[in-house]
Write an enzyme that holds these catalytic residues in place. Structure first.
Site, PDB file in Angstrom:
ATOM      1  N   GLU A 134      -4.090   7.234  -4.205  1.00 44.57           N
ATOM      2  CA  GLU A 134      -4.737   6.630  -5.379  1.00 44.57           C
ATOM      3  C   GLU A 134      -6.177   7.113  -5.492  1.00 44.57           C
ATOM      4  O   GLU A 134      -6.846   7.235  -4.457  1.00 44.57           O
ATOM      5  CB  GLU A 134      -4.739   5.098  -5.227  1.00 44.57           C
ATOM      6  CG  GLU A 134      -3.383   4.498  -5.451  1.00 44.57           C
ATOM      7  CD  GLU A 134      -3.381   2.988  -5.243  1.00 44.57           C
ATOM      8  OE1 GLU A 134      -4.422   2.343  -5.455  1.00 44.57           O
ATOM      9  OE2 GLU A 134      -2.331   2.476  -4.852  1.00 44.57           O
ATOM     10  N   HIS A 191      -1.825  -0.029  -9.724  1.00 41.53           N
ATOM     11  CA  HIS A 191      -2.343  -0.994  -8.730  1.00 41.53           C
ATOM     12  C   HIS A 191      -2.890  -2.254  -9.408  1.00 41.53           C
ATOM     13  O   HIS A 191      -4.091  -2.529  -9.367  1.00 41.53           O
ATOM     14  CB  HIS A 191      -3.410  -0.337  -7.841  1.00 41.53           C
ATOM     15  CG  HIS A 191      -3.570  -1.050  -6.525  1.00 41.53           C
ATOM     16  ND1 HIS A 191      -3.900  -0.395  -5.369  1.00 41.53           N
ATOM     17  CD2 HIS A 191      -3.434  -2.359  -6.175  1.00 41.53           C
ATOM     18  CE1 HIS A 191      -3.969  -1.269  -4.377  1.00 41.53           C
ATOM     19  NE2 HIS A 191      -3.682  -2.470  -4.852  1.00 41.53           N
ATOM     20  N   ARG A 223       0.865  -1.174   0.000  1.00 39.03           N
ATOM     21  CA  ARG A 223       0.000   0.000   0.000  1.00 39.03           C
ATOM     22  C   ARG A 223       0.907   1.231   0.000  1.00 39.03           C
ATOM     23  O   ARG A 223       1.971   1.225   0.651  1.00 39.03           O
ATOM     24  CB  ARG A 223      -0.899   0.049   1.234  1.00 39.03           C
ATOM     25  CG  ARG A 223      -2.050  -0.930   1.227  1.00 39.03           C
ATOM     26  CD  ARG A 223      -3.130  -0.571   0.186  1.00 39.03           C
ATOM     27  NE  ARG A 223      -4.263  -1.478   0.277  1.00 39.03           N
ATOM     28  CZ  ARG A 223      -4.395  -2.603  -0.435  1.00 39.03           C
ATOM     29  NH1 ARG A 223      -3.470  -2.962  -1.298  1.00 39.03           N
ATOM     30  NH2 ARG A 223      -5.473  -3.356  -0.299  1.00 39.03           N
TER      31      ARG A 223
END
Ligand code: GLV
Length: 313
Positions: A254, A275, A225
């Protein structure tokens, strides 16, 4: 899903707004969010009394306030295991891509200068060797261990930092060196791979101070992350050539990607992916199956197999 349950689906493949989530949580017995749906304490507080289960379609569970859910008697589940190998593959792809300039080479032959390529030459597109180098894995859970297996097969020596030591058989199989001190490991490895989950305890674990410990010839890869790394500090390190390069599949804000990172990618200092660590058809199908099993087990009166317990920090 709709053959098994009375469902209301978000067919658009886009995150729901907060108001839409709040409305869903007023009506549904089960909420199936994805990792882009932020299910915070406020939303959980406002949820209707019928909501009993949050069955997240994700491995990482940082988007759900599990403690707040537990206080309200709501069970939370996730979808671990099924995306371990895919995420480890993507991590390894980044480990290879950045030092070997794979993205730069591919972009060159897909770009405007492709036809002007003069052919092989001794100094063309020189990267750095992977084989024989040291990888330092931050977080040796399922994904970290799967990365270690791949790294070993590519001739890297495996170093890891984790809250605790992994079992001795696996450590021996991987010929892995355990570092109790993250700082000491960061100062000694050639590639850092971030594979720990995002929790309050790992927020900016790779801080400006720790980034400064990484050697200037070393690379950093993150498929976990974005907020595990202090992104602003990483950008400064890359801009000032204090780290050789970064491979990032995840970002702090994001879907907004810092334009300075995009500029670094254009200069070949970073490989950025949107991602996609677990983005295979197979893992998405398996994740869906896990969600269904968790819901089914829960409403059959049993403990769902992938229950996430509160107090993960
Ligand atoms: O990042 C992907 C996941 O946590 O499922």
């Amino acid at each position: 899903m709709s053959e098994l349950f009375d469902t209301t689906c978000n067919h658009d493949d886009r995150p729901l707004s907060r108001a839409e989530l709040a409305a869903a949580m007023q009506q549904a017995d089960v909420l199936v969010p994805t990792l882009t749906d932020q299910i915070d304490a406020g939303l959980i507080e406002e949820a209707g009394p019928q909501l009993k289960l949050i069955a997240s379609f994700s491995n990482g569970i940082d988007n759900v306030d599990v403690d707040a859910a537990a206080k309200k008697g709501i069970t939370v589940t996730n979808t671990p295991n099924v995306l371990t190998e895919d995420t480890a593959d993507m991590t390894m792809a980044l480990v290879l891509s950045v030092p070997r300039r794979l993205a730069e080479g591919a972009h060159f032959l897909a770009g405007p200068d492709a036809e002007g390529w003069q052919g092989w030459s001794p100094t063309w597109m020189l990267g750095r060797r992977i084989w024989g180098k040291r990888i330092g894995i931050v977080g040796m859970g399922r994904i970290g261990t799967a990365v270690a297996r791949r790294a070993k097969a590519f001739g890297l020596s495996v170093h890891y930092h984790n809250r605790g030591r992994i079992n001795p058989e696996t450590e021996a199989e991987l010929e892995a060196t355990y570092w109790d001190s993250l700082d000491q490991m960061l100062a000694r490895v050639d590639i850092v791979s971030v594979n720990c989950p995002s929790t309050p305890a790992t927020y900016h674990l790779i801080s400006a101070r720790r980034l400064a410990l990484i050697r200037p010839e070393a690379y950093i890869v993150n498929t976990s992350r974005g907020d595990v790394i202090d992104e602003e500090a990483l950008i400064r390190c890359l801009e000032e050539d204090r780290i050789a390069g970064a491979g990032l599949d995840v970002f702090e804000n994001e879907p907004d990607v810092n334009p300075r990172l995009i500029a670094l990618a254009r200069k070949g200092k970073a490989v950025l992916l949107p991602h996609m660590g677990s983005a295979t058809l197979e893992s998405r199908i398996d994740m869906g199956d896990k969600v269904i099993i968790n819901i089914r087990t829960f409403f059959d009166g049993h403990r769902p197999p992938n229950r996430v317990l509160p107090g993960r920090a």
